[in-house]
Write a protein that holds these residues in place. Structure first.
Motif, mmCIF file in Angstrom:
data_model
loop_
_atom_site.group_PDB
_atom_site.id
_atom_site.type_symbol
_atom_site.label_atom_id
_atom_site.label_comp_id
_atom_site.label_asym_id
_atom_site.label_seq_id
_atom_site.Cartn_x
_atom_site.Cartn_y
_atom_site.Cartn_z
ATOM 1 N N CYS A 29 0.833 -1.199 0.000
ATOM 2 C CA CYS A 29 0.000 0.000 0.000
ATOM 3 C C CYS A 29 0.870 1.252 0.000
ATOM 4 O O CYS A 29 0.596 2.218 -0.735
ATOM 5 N N TRP A 63 -5.096 1.791 -2.047
ATOM 6 C CA TRP A 63 -6.099 1.845 -0.979
ATOM 7 C C TRP A 63 -6.738 0.483 -0.692
ATOM 8 O O TRP A 63 -6.748 0.044 0.474
ATOM 9 N N GLY A 100 -4.291 -1.857 0.956
ATOM 10 C CA GLY A 100 -4.075 -1.493 2.352
ATOM 11 C C GLY A 100 -5.186 -1.989 3.258
ATOM 12 O O GLY A 100 -4.935 -2.413 4.395
ATOM 13 N N PHE A 125 -7.856 3.205 9.554
ATOM 14 C CA PHE A 125 -7.264 3.075 8.221
ATOM 15 C C PHE A 125 -8.314 2.644 7.198
ATOM 16 O O PHE A 125 -8.358 3.146 6.078
ATOM 17 N N SER A 141 -9.291 4.951 4.300
ATOM 18 C CA SER A 141 -8.907 4.390 3.008
ATOM 19 C C SER A 141 -10.071 4.396 2.027
ATOM 20 O O SER A 141 -9.875 4.597 0.824
ATOM 21 N N TRP A 184 -9.690 6.247 -1.322
ATOM 22 C CA TRP A 184 -9.966 5.497 -2.546
ATOM 23 C C TRP A 184 -10.911 6.299 -3.442
ATOM 24 O O TRP A 184 -10.686 6.432 -4.659
ATOM 25 N N THR A 199 -2.711 9.482 7.130
ATOM 26 C CA THR A 199 -3.576 8.879 6.126
ATOM 27 C C THR A 199 -4.487 9.927 5.498
ATOM 28 O O THR A 199 -4.732 9.908 4.288
#
Length: 240
Positions: free
Chosen positions: A33, A45, A48, A82, A86, A90, A174
């Motif tokens: 990732c 993404w 991850g 996350f 994410s 994304w 992040t």
């Protein structure tokens, strides 16, 4: 289910310590990732997210009966964070990539052999945070550190203040990655400085090794993004 359980609970002995394979595999996905993030690829993404799901079960050692049997609520909680961020990243990068594809197609209708293919459109253009964004990042870091340090301590987490530092830093890093802020690489370095000794002491050796490798990786990523910014700025000047 027995096969799945066996795969999830499989271990390897390293230096006399039992290490879960899913901790190793989850960290491999995390590294993939990070590499995809440096290259500004949308697939970073979802890759991850897979690693986050695996590592969530690893850091709740008391719940999932891992060899360490330690509950690191901050580490487990940041895997959930996350996943949520994410999904946002994304969506952000996918939308930016679609815009980039349209712009390339509009400006290069001939699609000659020397043209950049539309499939290679970058997902995000790196930039420095504005003064106002930096201020809000600092405020969020300070408030979050105190708040989550108290929360993790109340939950009985192992190393609550170090956990808070890592958790809050991970949120901000992040978020910065999703917004294309080059500073997010520097935030990760601060996370690694605390994360390595915490995980080594707790016995999560693959994750600690990942943090060490990641520290060098994020430095490289930082300079890659800075160079990309300079090249983009030079291209705009040339176009003007």
């Amino acid at each position: 289910m027995s096969i799945l359980s066996h795969l999830l609970d499989a271990t390897i002995s390293i230096g006399g310590s039992e290490i879960l394979w899913r901790e190793i595999i989850g960290n491999v996905f995390g590294m993939a990732c990070a590499w995809g993030g440096m290259k500004r690829k949308v697939w970073a993404w979802p890759i991850g997210i897979i690693g986050n799901v695996l590592l969530f079960t690893v850091f709740l050692g008391g719940v999932f009966h891992t060899p360490q049997a330690l509950d690191l609520y901050g580490q487990a909680g940041r895997q959930v964070m996350f996943i949520l961020v994410s999904v946002y990243g994304w969506a952000q990068w996918s939308a930016a990539r679609r815009r980039g594809l349209r712009e390339k197609e509009d400006t290069d209708l001939s699609r000659s052999i020397v043209s950049t293919p539309a499939e290679e459109a970058d997902a995000v253009q790196p930039r420095w945070a504005s003064p106002r964004e930096r201020l809000w990042l600092l405020i969020a870091a300070a408030v979050g550190f105190v708040l989550f340090g108290w929360v993790f301590g109340a939950l009985g987490s192992w190393g609550p203040w170090a956990e808070s530092w890592i958790f809050v830093g991970s949120i901000l890093a992040t978020y910065g990655m999703a917004k294309g802020l080059t500073e997010f690489w520097l935030i990760w370095i601060g996370v690694d400085v605390v994360g390595v000794p915490l995980l080594l002491t707790a016995g999560y050796y693959p994750s600690a090794v990942l943090y060490l490798v990641y520290a060098g990786f994020v430095l490289s990523g930082f300079f890659v993004w800075v160079r990309t910014q300079r090249e983009a700025a030079a291209a705009r000047v040339e176009a003007a």
